[in-house]
Design an enzyme around this catalytic site. Structure first.
Site, PDB file in Angstrom:
ATOM      1  N   HIS A 195      -8.475 -72.037  74.265  1.00 35.80           N
ATOM      2  CA  HIS A 195      -8.261 -71.296  75.511  1.00 35.80           C
ATOM      3  C   HIS A 195      -8.930 -69.932  75.426  1.00 35.80           C
ATOM      4  O   HIS A 195      -9.385 -69.527  74.344  1.00 35.80           O
ATOM      5  CB  HIS A 195      -6.753 -71.089  75.750  1.00 35.80           C
TER       6      HIS A 195
ATOM      7  N   ASP B 186      -7.695 -65.928  76.708  1.00 32.18           N
ATOM      8  CA  ASP B 186      -6.435 -65.331  77.150  1.00 32.18           C
ATOM      9  C   ASP B 186      -6.458 -65.045  78.650  1.00 32.18           C
ATOM     10  O   ASP B 186      -7.396 -64.449  79.165  1.00 32.18           O
ATOM     11  CB  ASP B 186      -6.149 -64.055  76.345  1.00 32.18           C
TER      12      ASP B 186
ATOM     13  N   HIS C 209     -10.727 -69.504  71.867  1.00 33.23           N
ATOM     14  CA  HIS C 209     -10.111 -69.433  70.544  1.00 33.23           C
ATOM     15  C   HIS C 209      -8.920 -70.382  70.489  1.00 33.23           C
ATOM     16  O   HIS C 209      -8.425 -70.855  71.520  1.00 33.23           O
ATOM     17  CB  HIS C 209      -9.721 -68.006  70.153  1.00 33.23           C
TER      18      HIS C 209
ATOM     19  N   ARG D 269      -0.982 -57.948  68.692  1.00 34.75           N
ATOM     20  CA  ARG D 269      -2.142 -58.098  69.579  1.00 34.75           C
ATOM     21  C   ARG D 269      -2.121 -57.097  70.720  1.00 34.75           C
ATOM     22  O   ARG D 269      -1.084 -56.920  71.372  1.00 34.75           O
ATOM     23  CB  ARG D 269      -2.180 -59.511  70.178  1.00 34.75           C
TER      24      ARG D 269
END
Ligand SMILES: O=C(O)CCC(=O)C(=O)O
Ligand SMILES: [Fe+2]
Length: 286
Positions: A110, A112, A261, A277
């Site tokens: 996917h 983000d 990723h 993150r």
């Protein structure tokens, strides 16, 4: 290989140029505008940065990422650090029996925010604690995937948009979870994004599909679904993929506009993985 510059930072592109290691970034000392621009250029040229041996507090993490653009705050906010809501916590770490972050995040190719109207431009993931083995992250190069598409396929997708659907794909990806409620569905309506997007920083076209892409606007559902499956299988071939085996104090800053990723598993009973993150806000794709 880039020689060590006056600022003490060494930029070392990976073989093939997909990814670039950054050595010697010292956030405590402050980073000049010229050095920042050099690193940003490397980010656009190589799609993702691997900062090695980076000492970084949550406040520094937020401040450094913000130099690349406005930050996104994840919703729901359950896994954000209370004192730094721009930091989203990933992994299976617990404190006093309570999970600190989202477990099993991102297990499937996917980018983000691909299922949102405004996908996120990029993310910077920092390894606080890593398991002795497993928990690698895979990255796929969507510039290279686009370039390698047969001409006929490029023609077929030119000017087309994919339909990204949480509603349709929830049961496909999460068969073990309860179905989405009507309120969930209203909160996550289908969105449409171009199947090819031009990166604003590099000017280069990249393929845009991911695990929430269902079919193609203006095509029969079956035909669109088959096309998406073909593109997805093409994009995730080994030849476009780099596997990041984390070292402590690595941070990887990836660009969602030209990459996919995918998180991989590890022994969650025996080991701990804790990652922080930050997420860069994007712009609408149409
Ligand atoms: O934990 C990872 O390796 C990646 C998880 C992920 O997809 C993300 O943080 O965006
Ligand atoms: Fe992700």
């Amino acid at each position: 290989m880039d020689a060590m510059a006056k600022d003490g930072i060494r930029l070392q592109p990976r073989p093939g140029g997909f990814g670039c290691e950054v050595w010697g970034l010292d956030l405590a000392r402050g980073v000049s505008e010229a050095t920042f621009r050099r690193i940003e250029r490397a980010w656009f040229d190589h799609s993702f940065l691997i900062y090695r041996d980076l000492q970084m507090t949550p406040a520094q993490h937020v401040a450094w990422t913000r130099r690349f653009g406005p930050l996104h705050i994840m919703v729901p906010t359950d896994w954000n650090l209370p004192e730094h809501p721009e930091i989203f916590v990933v992994g299976n770490a617990e404190r006093e029996g309570k999970p600190l972050g989202l477990r099993r995040a991102g297990m499937g190719w996917h980018s983000d925010g691909e299922d949102k109207r405004i996908p996120n431009a990029g993310s910077m993931l920092y390894a606080k604690e890593i398991p002795p083995s497993g928990g690698d992250t895979l990255f796929a190069d969507m510039y290279a995937a686009y370039e390698a598409l047969p001409e006929a396929l490029r023609q077929r997708i030119a000017g087309r948009r994919g339909r990204f659907s949480r509603i349709d794909m929830h049961q496909v990806h999460y068969p073990h979870l309860p179905p989405l409620s009507e309120a969930d569905k209203r909160a996550r309506p289908d969105v449409f994004h171009p199947l090819v997007r031009r990166h604003p920083g590099s000017g280069r076209p990249a393929l845009f599909v991911g695990r929430w892409t269902r079919d193609v606007e203006g095509m029969e559902p079956e035909e669109g679904r088959a096309l998406v499956e073909e593109l997805f299988a093409h994009a995730t071939q080994d030849r476009f993929v780099y596997r990041h085996v984390w070292r402590p104090r690595d941070a990887v800053q990836w660009d969602n506009r030209c990459m996919l990723h995918c998180a991989t598993g590890f022994d969650e009973q025996r080991s701990t993985r804790l990652m922080h993150r930050t997420t860069l806000e994007g712009v609408p794709t149409s």
